[in-house]
Scaffold this motif. Sequence first.
Motif, mmCIF file in Angstrom:
data_model
loop_
_atom_site.group_PDB
_atom_site.id
_atom_site.type_symbol
_atom_site.label_atom_id
_atom_site.label_comp_id
_atom_site.label_asym_id
_atom_site.label_seq_id
_atom_site.Cartn_x
_atom_site.Cartn_y
_atom_site.Cartn_z
ATOM 1 N N GLY A 24 37.915 38.013 34.232
ATOM 2 C CA GLY A 24 36.536 37.612 34.477
ATOM 3 C C GLY A 24 36.389 36.461 35.444
ATOM 4 O O GLY A 24 35.344 35.811 35.491
ATOM 5 N N VAL B 65 30.520 36.726 31.977
ATOM 6 C CA VAL B 65 31.406 36.599 30.824
ATOM 7 C C VAL B 65 32.246 37.867 30.718
ATOM 8 O O VAL B 65 31.711 38.972 30.799
ATOM 9 C CB VAL B 65 30.588 36.409 29.519
ATOM 10 N N GLY C 167 34.744 40.491 28.645
ATOM 11 C CA GLY C 167 34.932 40.900 27.268
ATOM 12 C C GLY C 167 35.257 42.374 27.148
ATOM 13 O O GLY C 167 35.435 43.070 28.143
ATOM 14 N N ARG D 183 32.538 42.096 22.978
ATOM 15 C CA ARG D 183 33.285 41.031 22.299
ATOM 16 C C ARG D 183 33.929 40.199 23.395
ATOM 17 O O ARG D 183 34.775 40.684 24.137
ATOM 18 C CB ARG D 183 34.335 41.614 21.363
ATOM 19 N N THR D 184 33.497 38.971 23.506
ATOM 20 C CA THR D 184 33.957 38.116 24.601
ATOM 21 C C THR D 184 35.229 37.366 24.243
ATOM 22 O O THR D 184 35.593 37.251 23.074
ATOM 23 C CB THR D 184 32.866 37.096 24.985
ATOM 24 N N ASP D 185 35.847 36.854 25.293
ATOM 25 C CA ASP D 185 37.069 36.089 25.115
ATOM 26 C C ASP D 185 36.754 34.647 24.713
ATOM 27 O O ASP D 185 37.539 34.003 24.040
ATOM 28 C CB ASP D 185 37.879 36.078 26.414
ATOM 29 N N GLU E 27 33.191 33.385 23.851
ATOM 30 C CA GLU E 27 31.999 33.163 23.037
ATOM 31 C C GLU E 27 32.290 33.487 21.565
ATOM 32 O O GLU E 27 32.995 34.443 21.271
ATOM 33 C CB GLU E 27 30.843 34.042 23.517
ATOM 34 N N ASP F 150 29.363 38.170 19.512
ATOM 35 C CA ASP F 150 29.332 39.314 20.416
ATOM 36 C C ASP F 150 27.995 39.346 21.145
ATOM 37 O O ASP F 150 26.991 38.825 20.657
ATOM 38 C CB ASP F 150 29.513 40.619 19.634
#
Length: 133
Positions: A67, A85, A87, A100-102, A104, A107
């Motif tokens: 990202g 972002v 994910g 699903r973020t790395d 945050e 979700d």
Amino acid sequence: MEVKDGDFMSENEEKSLLSEREENLLSFIESKNYNPMKIKELCVLFSVPKNEREVFKETVDKLISKGKVIIDGKGRVKPAGADMVAGTFMGTTRGFAFVRTDDEPEDIFIPASETGSAHDKDRVLVAISENTR
């Protein structure tokens, strides 16, 4: 064939070199004077030999998957920006999805109208705007 010391790198040395390449390329792309350019143009600028261009492209691909950079509609490499972002896309049978973020804790909801061509478990970049937070 005789193998001499130093002819091959250990796995850790390879990872370290890749990380160093990623950092150097990212620093250049994020620099104030950078003008977006295609991977081929970056290869010419960095004097990457033809037999190493695939490795260079893999470095760009790693930065995309993390990202850090994006490829725009014209095929140019650009910094991802603060509003992007990375994910994992998690599609549902009802059409909407979550990412699903790395970084945050929660979700990100993606309405069905915004899922585009992403499929379940794809790595994606999501643009976050103020009115969607």
